[in-house]
Design a protein around this motif. Structure first.
Motif, PDB file in Angstrom:
ATOM      1  N   TYR A  83       0.751  -1.176   0.239  1.00 52.92           N
ATOM      2  CA  TYR A  83      -0.030   0.070   0.064  1.00 52.92           C
ATOM      3  C   TYR A  83       0.943   1.400   0.082  1.00 52.92           C
ATOM      4  N   PHE A  84       0.570   2.164  -0.890  1.00 55.97           N
ATOM      5  CA  PHE A  84       1.172   3.569  -0.901  1.00 55.97           C
ATOM      6  C   PHE A  84       0.423   4.736  -0.783  1.00 55.97           C
ATOM      7  N   TYR A  85       0.958   5.868  -0.120  1.00 50.75           N
ATOM      8  CA  TYR A  85      -0.073   7.026   0.222  1.00 50.75           C
ATOM      9  C   TYR A  85       0.839   8.181  -0.145  1.00 50.75           C
ATOM     10  N   TRP A  86       0.180   9.218  -0.271  1.00 46.35           N
ATOM     11  CA  TRP A  86       0.792  10.579  -0.325  1.00 46.35           C
ATOM     12  C   TRP A  86      -0.131  11.265   0.846  1.00 46.35           C
ATOM     13  N   TYR A  87       0.561  12.020   1.671  1.00 41.87           N
ATOM     14  CA  TYR A  87       0.084  13.205   2.552  1.00 41.87           C
ATOM     15  C   TYR A  87       0.619  14.237   2.392  1.00 41.87           C
ATOM     16  N   ARG A  88      -0.073  15.310   2.772  1.00 38.39           N
ATOM     17  CA  ARG A  88       0.702  16.394   2.809  1.00 38.39           C
ATOM     18  C   ARG A  88       0.475  17.325   4.250  1.00 38.39           C
ATOM     19  N   GLN A  89       1.533  18.354   4.334  1.00 38.62           N
ATOM     20  CA  GLN A  89       1.532  18.756   5.814  1.00 38.62           C
ATOM     21  C   GLN A  89       1.709  20.348   5.486  1.00 38.62           C
ATOM     22  N   LEU A 111       2.794  23.992   6.803  1.00 41.01           N
ATOM     23  CA  LEU A 111       3.468  24.306   7.895  1.00 41.01           C
ATOM     24  C   LEU A 111       3.046  24.359   9.333  1.00 41.01           C
ATOM     25  N   GLY A 112       3.509  23.226  10.029  1.00 40.31           N
ATOM     26  CA  GLY A 112       2.814  23.455  11.433  1.00 40.31           C
ATOM     27  C   GLY A 112       1.511  23.111  11.711  1.00 40.31           C
ATOM     28  N   GLN A 113       0.910  22.545  10.790  1.00 44.68           N
ATOM     29  CA  GLN A 113      -0.520  22.035  10.688  1.00 44.68           C
ATOM     30  C   GLN A 113      -0.447  20.349  10.641  1.00 44.68           C
ATOM     31  N   LYS A 114      -1.806  19.894  10.408  1.00 44.34           N
ATOM     32  CA  LYS A 114      -2.023  18.513  10.623  1.00 44.34           C
ATOM     33  C   LYS A 114      -1.490  17.977   9.327  1.00 44.34           C
ATOM     34  N   VAL A 115      -1.464  16.582   9.323  1.00 46.07           N
ATOM     35  CA  VAL A 115      -1.001  15.488   8.172  1.00 46.07           C
ATOM     36  C   VAL A 115      -2.352  15.219   7.498  1.00 46.07           C
ATOM     37  N   GLU A 116      -2.481  15.710   6.184  1.00 49.24           N
ATOM     38  CA  GLU A 116      -3.832  15.550   5.420  1.00 49.24           C
ATOM     39  C   GLU A 116      -3.333  14.390   4.210  1.00 49.24           C
ATOM     40  N   PHE A 117      -4.536  13.620   4.367  1.00 48.06           N
ATOM     41  CA  PHE A 117      -4.520  12.361   3.219  1.00 48.06           C
ATOM     42  C   PHE A 117      -4.809  13.107   1.952  1.00 48.06           C
ATOM     43  N   ALA A 161       3.807  23.315   0.618  1.00 47.20           N
ATOM     44  CA  ALA A 161       3.379  22.058   1.747  1.00 47.20           C
ATOM     45  C   ALA A 161       4.675  21.306   1.650  1.00 47.20           C
ATOM     46  N   MET A 162       4.778  20.444   2.737  1.00 44.44           N
ATOM     47  CA  MET A 162       5.696  19.100   2.867  1.00 44.44           C
ATOM     48  C   MET A 162       4.975  18.132   2.441  1.00 44.44           C
ATOM     49  N   TYR A 163       5.073  17.295   1.399  1.00 45.95           N
ATOM     50  CA  TYR A 163       4.643  16.186   0.737  1.00 45.95           C
ATOM     51  C   TYR A 163       5.344  14.899   1.452  1.00 45.95           C
ATOM     52  N   PHE A 164       4.773  14.107   1.884  1.00 42.90           N
ATOM     53  CA  PHE A 164       5.100  12.846   2.637  1.00 42.90           C
ATOM     54  C   PHE A 164       4.493  11.834   1.634  1.00 42.90           C
ATOM     55  N   CYS A 165       5.417  10.710   1.292  1.00 43.54           N
ATOM     56  CA  CYS A 165       5.180   9.387   0.820  1.00 43.54           C
ATOM     57  C   CYS A 165       4.872   8.634   2.005  1.00 43.54           C
ATOM     58  N   ALA A 166       4.397   7.597   1.789  1.00 44.51           N
ATOM     59  CA  ALA A 166       4.333   6.565   3.037  1.00 44.51           C
ATOM     60  C   ALA A 166       3.741   5.009   2.447  1.00 44.51           C
ATOM     61  N   SER A 167       4.491   4.182   2.953  1.00 46.95           N
ATOM     62  CA  SER A 167       4.180   2.926   2.335  1.00 46.95           C
ATOM     63  C   SER A 167       3.645   1.785   3.778  1.00 46.95           C
ATOM     64  N   SER A 168       2.787   0.858   3.534  1.00 47.52           N
ATOM     65  CA  SER A 168       2.636  -0.146   4.444  1.00 47.52           C
ATOM     66  C   SER A 168       2.318  -1.474   4.117  1.00 47.52           C
ATOM     67  N   ALA A 169       2.588  -2.428   4.927  1.00 49.82           N
ATOM     68  CA  ALA A 169       2.553  -3.630   4.447  1.00 49.82           C
ATOM     69  C   ALA A 169       1.191  -4.405   4.332  1.00 49.82           C
TER      70      ALA A 169
END
Lengths: 116, 111
Positions: free
Chosen positions: A31-37, A39-45, A88-96
């Motif tokens: 599973y792969f995801y993109w989130y963004r944050q 500055l100083g705020q919550k992590v948004e899906f 924003a800061m864009y985060f990629c994430a992955s999960s098993a």
């Protein structure tokens, strides 16, 4: 320790330009995801991706956004015509596999996108 | 559907304890807890699946009350390294819905 790799770490772009943010998830994650944050705020899906297709997306993920898994390792987020509010800061994430009891997300270190 | 975290901020001295709460108005399948230090990515702490289990490692533990749709993160004998923003993330079912994160609780531990 396996990690999620994101490039570039910083990107400055002119409003209206296209940007591609790149991610290499952990190799045995499904599973792969993109989130963004912002500055100083919550992590948004933004979007999740499974089995080579989008499995879920948020209201933020409109027609200016797209994701791809062009090969077996990379996972990209494209923003077609950037706006100032895309900064924003864009985060990629992955999960098993979610059948496992421990499908915590592993986040990359992020791409800081600045739209000027 | 965003979970609600409380408190928004906690200030502690080393050795003190803290509890961070996370609640949802929707039925939950799991609750995840993450810690984010300034300028860094969120780091996974633990996951709690429905069933009301409690988990923990070191001096950080968490509980999940499925009936109340609430989870609490317990930090005991806090250390300087515990400082950061704690996020809970919740999902509704096993079928692949992504985590939705709360707004975070900022924990500051001083010596």
């Amino acid at each position: 320790e396996p990690e999620v790799t994101q490039t570039p770490s910083h990107q400055v772009t002119q409003m209206g330009q296209e940007v591609i943010l790149r991610c290499v998830p952990i190799s045995n994650h499904l599973y792969f995801y993109w989130y963004r944050q912002i500055l100083g705020q919550k992590v948004e899906f933004l979007v999740s991706f499974y089995n080579n297709e989008i499995s879920e997306k948020s209201e933020i993920f409109d027609d200016q956004f797209s994701v791809e898994r062009p090969d077996g390792s990379n996972f990209t987020l494209k923003i077609r015509s950037t706006k100032l509010e895309d900064s924003a800061m864009y985060f990629c994430a992955s999960s098993a596999n979610r059948d496992s009891a421990n499908y915590g997300y592993t986040f990359g270190s992020g791409t800081r996108l600045t739209v000027v | 559907q965003q979970p609600v975290q409380s408190p928004q901020a906690v200030i502690l001295r080393e050795g003190e304890d803290a509890v961070i709460n996370c609640s949802s108005s929707k039925a939950l399948y799991s609750v995840h807890w993450y810690r984010q230090k300034h300028g860094e990515a969120p780091i996974f702490l633990m996951i709690l699946l429905k069933g009301g289990e409690q988990k923990g490692h070191d001096k950080i533990s968490a509980s999940f009350n499925e009936k109340k749709q609430q989870s609490s993160l317990y930090l005991t004998a806090s250390q300087l390294s515990y400082s950061g923003t704690y996020f809970c993330g919740t999902d509704k079912n096993q079928a692949g819905t992504a985590l939705i994160f709360g707004k975070g609780t900022t924990l500051s531990v001083s010596s």
